[in-house]
Design an enzyme around this catalytic site. Structure first.
Site, PDB file in Angstrom:
ATOM      1  N   HIS A 114       0.804  -1.217   0.000  1.00 37.91           N
ATOM      2  CA  HIS A 114       0.000   0.000   0.000  1.00 37.91           C
ATOM      3  C   HIS A 114       0.846   1.281   0.000  1.00 37.91           C
ATOM      4  O   HIS A 114       0.475   2.277  -0.586  1.00 37.91           O
ATOM      5  CB  HIS A 114      -0.929   0.011   1.224  1.00 37.91           C
ATOM      6  CG  HIS A 114      -1.831   1.200   1.290  1.00 37.91           C
ATOM      7  ND1 HIS A 114      -3.012   1.261   0.577  1.00 37.91           N
ATOM      8  CD2 HIS A 114      -1.714   2.384   1.935  1.00 37.91           C
ATOM      9  CE1 HIS A 114      -3.588   2.434   0.800  1.00 37.91           C
ATOM     10  NE2 HIS A 114      -2.831   3.131   1.619  1.00 37.91           N
ATOM     11  N   ALA A 161      -4.246  12.415  -7.628  1.00 36.60           N
ATOM     12  CA  ALA A 161      -4.434  11.034  -7.179  1.00 36.60           C
ATOM     13  C   ALA A 161      -5.523  11.008  -6.116  1.00 36.60           C
ATOM     14  O   ALA A 161      -5.430  11.703  -5.112  1.00 36.60           O
ATOM     15  CB  ALA A 161      -3.131  10.473  -6.617  1.00 36.60           C
ATOM     16  N   SER A 162      -6.577  10.199  -6.357  1.00 33.57           N
ATOM     17  CA  SER A 162      -7.671  10.177  -5.396  1.00 33.57           C
ATOM     18  C   SER A 162      -7.492   9.056  -4.376  1.00 33.57           C
ATOM     19  O   SER A 162      -8.174   9.006  -3.374  1.00 33.57           O
ATOM     20  CB  SER A 162      -9.011  10.041  -6.120  1.00 33.57           C
ATOM     21  OG  SER A 162      -8.960   8.953  -7.000  1.00 33.57           O
ATOM     22  N   HIS A 167      -0.794   3.943  -8.170  1.00 30.97           N
ATOM     23  CA  HIS A 167      -1.367   3.396  -9.401  1.00 30.97           C
ATOM     24  C   HIS A 167      -1.121   4.340 -10.571  1.00 30.97           C
ATOM     25  O   HIS A 167      -0.809   5.509 -10.379  1.00 30.97           O
ATOM     26  CB  HIS A 167      -2.870   3.156  -9.239  1.00 30.97           C
ATOM     27  CG  HIS A 167      -3.658   4.402  -8.949  1.00 30.97           C
ATOM     28  ND1 HIS A 167      -3.679   5.000  -7.704  1.00 30.97           N
ATOM     29  CD2 HIS A 167      -4.430   5.177  -9.743  1.00 30.97           C
ATOM     30  CE1 HIS A 167      -4.447   6.081  -7.751  1.00 30.97           C
ATOM     31  NE2 HIS A 167      -4.915   6.221  -8.978  1.00 30.97           N
ATOM     32  N   GLN A 169      -2.759   5.386 -14.578  1.00 30.89           N
ATOM     33  CA  GLN A 169      -3.972   5.247 -15.375  1.00 30.89           C
ATOM     34  C   GLN A 169      -3.632   5.172 -16.854  1.00 30.89           C
ATOM     35  O   GLN A 169      -2.580   5.648 -17.282  1.00 30.89           O
ATOM     36  CB  GLN A 169      -4.912   6.420 -15.132  1.00 30.89           C
ATOM     37  CG  GLN A 169      -5.377   6.494 -13.684  1.00 30.89           C
ATOM     38  CD  GLN A 169      -6.354   7.632 -13.462  1.00 30.89           C
ATOM     39  OE1 GLN A 169      -7.437   7.655 -14.051  1.00 30.89           O
ATOM     40  NE2 GLN A 169      -5.974   8.572 -12.620  1.00 30.89           N
ATOM     41  N   CYS A 197      15.620  13.409 -37.050  1.00 31.81           N
ATOM     42  CA  CYS A 197      14.519  13.440 -36.074  1.00 31.81           C
ATOM     43  C   CYS A 197      14.751  14.579 -35.087  1.00 31.81           C
ATOM     44  O   CYS A 197      15.859  14.758 -34.562  1.00 31.81           O
ATOM     45  CB  CYS A 197      14.458  12.097 -35.347  1.00 31.81           C
ATOM     46  SG  CYS A 197      13.633  12.167 -33.750  1.00 31.81           S
ATOM     47  N   HIS A 293       9.291  10.269 -31.682  1.00 33.38           N
ATOM     48  CA  HIS A 293      10.288   9.622 -30.828  1.00 33.38           C
ATOM     49  C   HIS A 293       9.665   9.605 -29.431  1.00 33.38           C
ATOM     50  O   HIS A 293       9.514  10.660 -28.817  1.00 33.38           O
ATOM     51  CB  HIS A 293      11.564  10.481 -30.891  1.00 33.38           C
ATOM     52  CG  HIS A 293      12.770   9.905 -30.252  1.00 33.38           C
ATOM     53  ND1 HIS A 293      14.005   9.868 -30.886  1.00 33.38           N
ATOM     54  CD2 HIS A 293      12.985   9.387 -29.021  1.00 33.38           C
ATOM     55  CE1 HIS A 293      14.901   9.349 -30.072  1.00 33.38           C
ATOM     56  NE2 HIS A 293      14.320   9.054 -28.934  1.00 33.38           N
TER      57      HIS A 293
HETATM   58 ZN    ZN Z   1      -3.825  -0.124  -0.570  1.00 28.59          ZN
HETATM   59 ZN    ZN Z   2      14.522  10.233 -32.835  1.00 21.86          ZN
END
Ligand code: ZN
Ligand code: ZN
Ligand code: ZN
Length: 332
Positions: A114, A161-162, A167, A169, A197, A293
């Site tokens: 946690h 972050a709630s 985590h 998303q 590039c 890239h």
């Molecule tokens: Zn937890």
């Molecule tokens: Zn590149």
């Protein structure tokens, strides 16, 4: 179902996620700083029934889905901004374009512990998270309706972050976001004019001067960009030119799992565990021209964007990237 609406002036898409209003407290000013989450943590081991059924997991041999024994677990977001079911039904109302909120919104529960986050992860732990990112992208790109997949992390309540349990998303979108389109068109212009590039070119110049380079390893460079929007904004670039994140090699996956926690640890030590967001910018799924890239952008939330930024798209940054790079180098 939510709706996607396009602003006819800027071309920017907006998700009207009226369903998510089930959480009206979210709109109260300052709430995100004060109200702690209540009740048992739905992302902790043993509470697998508190989330929608898992889509993907890395787990101990012999353990069943939606039971303990996992290291990384991916589940649909309980309050999705976009849903996988349904048709897009693009519609035009006079000047206005809209479509149904079809896509996907998933949560990668990064670790069964946690109170651990990416700045605490070992290379092995981070590696499993990166693997989950890649696997989900590979799976979602099979869906023809999906044009773009954004992986983003909010750390700390002020960064959005709630839940305290770490985590990431993932949102799969039926349209390419405007920010990526802007980066793509700059990359296209640069390649046409200079035959190289844009991102590889930036990397070359930054490595030559090393003024804004924080650290590097075999496959990645971590640097403060020349014109950062936010104090201590930090980018991680693969040295190898690769448009799509999901095509990273095993070796790169290992290298990234090393440099990302290292970078976040430096930010934590230098700034005292600030809220931050990180995002992965990758090529649009159907774009095969190869001039993009992929990269990862980390944005600590130390200042708030306000009227000036909202009105101009300019950003006011009180710390130069050279100073920031220096500080992040010193804490190493
Ligand atoms: Zn937890
Ligand atoms: Zn590149
Ligand atoms: Zn970017």
């Amino acid at each position: 179902m939510s709706e996607l609406r396009k602003d006819p002036i800027t071309g920017r898409w907006v998700i009207i996620a009226a369903e998510r209003k089930r959480r009206p407290l979210d709109f109260l000013p300052g709430k995100e700083d004060t109200v702690p989450p209540s009740g048992p943590c739905p992302f902790c081991q043993g509470n697998e029934d508190k989330t929608p059924p898992e889509i993907f997991a890395l787990r101990d041999k012999g353990t069943k889905p939606n039971t303990p024994g996992w290291q990384v677990r991916v589940v649909p977001n309980k309050f999705p901004a976009l849903r996988i079911e349904g048709e897009l039904n693009p519609t035009r109302i006079g000047l206005f374009d809209m479509m149904n909120g079809v896509g996907a919104h998933e949560v990668v529960i990064e670790n069964s512990a946690h109170d651990r986050g990416p700045s605490d992860y070992s290379q092995e732990e981070m590696g499993k998270v990166i693997q989950a990112y890649r696997e989900r992208m590979l799976d979602l790109r099979k869906d023809d309706r999906v044009q773009y997949i954004l992986i983003f992390k909010n750390h700390g309540r002020r960064a959005g972050a709630s839940l305290g349990h770490s985590h990431t998303q993932l949102i799969a979108l039926p349209e390419v976001p405007i920010q990526v389109k802007e980066e793509l068109s700059a990359a296209r212009r640069h390649l046409n004019n200079r035959k190289i590039c844009l991102f590889c070119d930036i990397l070359k110049q930054e490595l030559d001067s090393s003024e804004r380079v924080v650290l590097e390893n075999e496959n990645f460079v971590c640097l403060e960009p020349f014109a950062p929007r936010f104090p201590f904004e930090t980018w991680i670039f693969p040295k190898e030119h690769r448009p799509h994140f999901f095509r990273i090699s095993r070796q790169e996956e290992k290298s990234l799992s090393e440099i990302l926690p290292q970078t976040l640890r430096r930010i934590k030590v230098a700034l005292g565990d600030p809220p931050y967001n990180y995002i992965i910018h990758t090529s649009p799924l159907k774009e095969e021209s190869g001039y993009y890239h992929w990269h990862l952008e980390i944005m600590p939330q130390l200042t708030r964007i306000a009227g000036f930024e909202l009105g101009t798209g300019f950003f006011m940054n009180p710390i130069s990237p050279e100073q920031a790079a220096q500080q992040l180098k010193e804490v190493g």
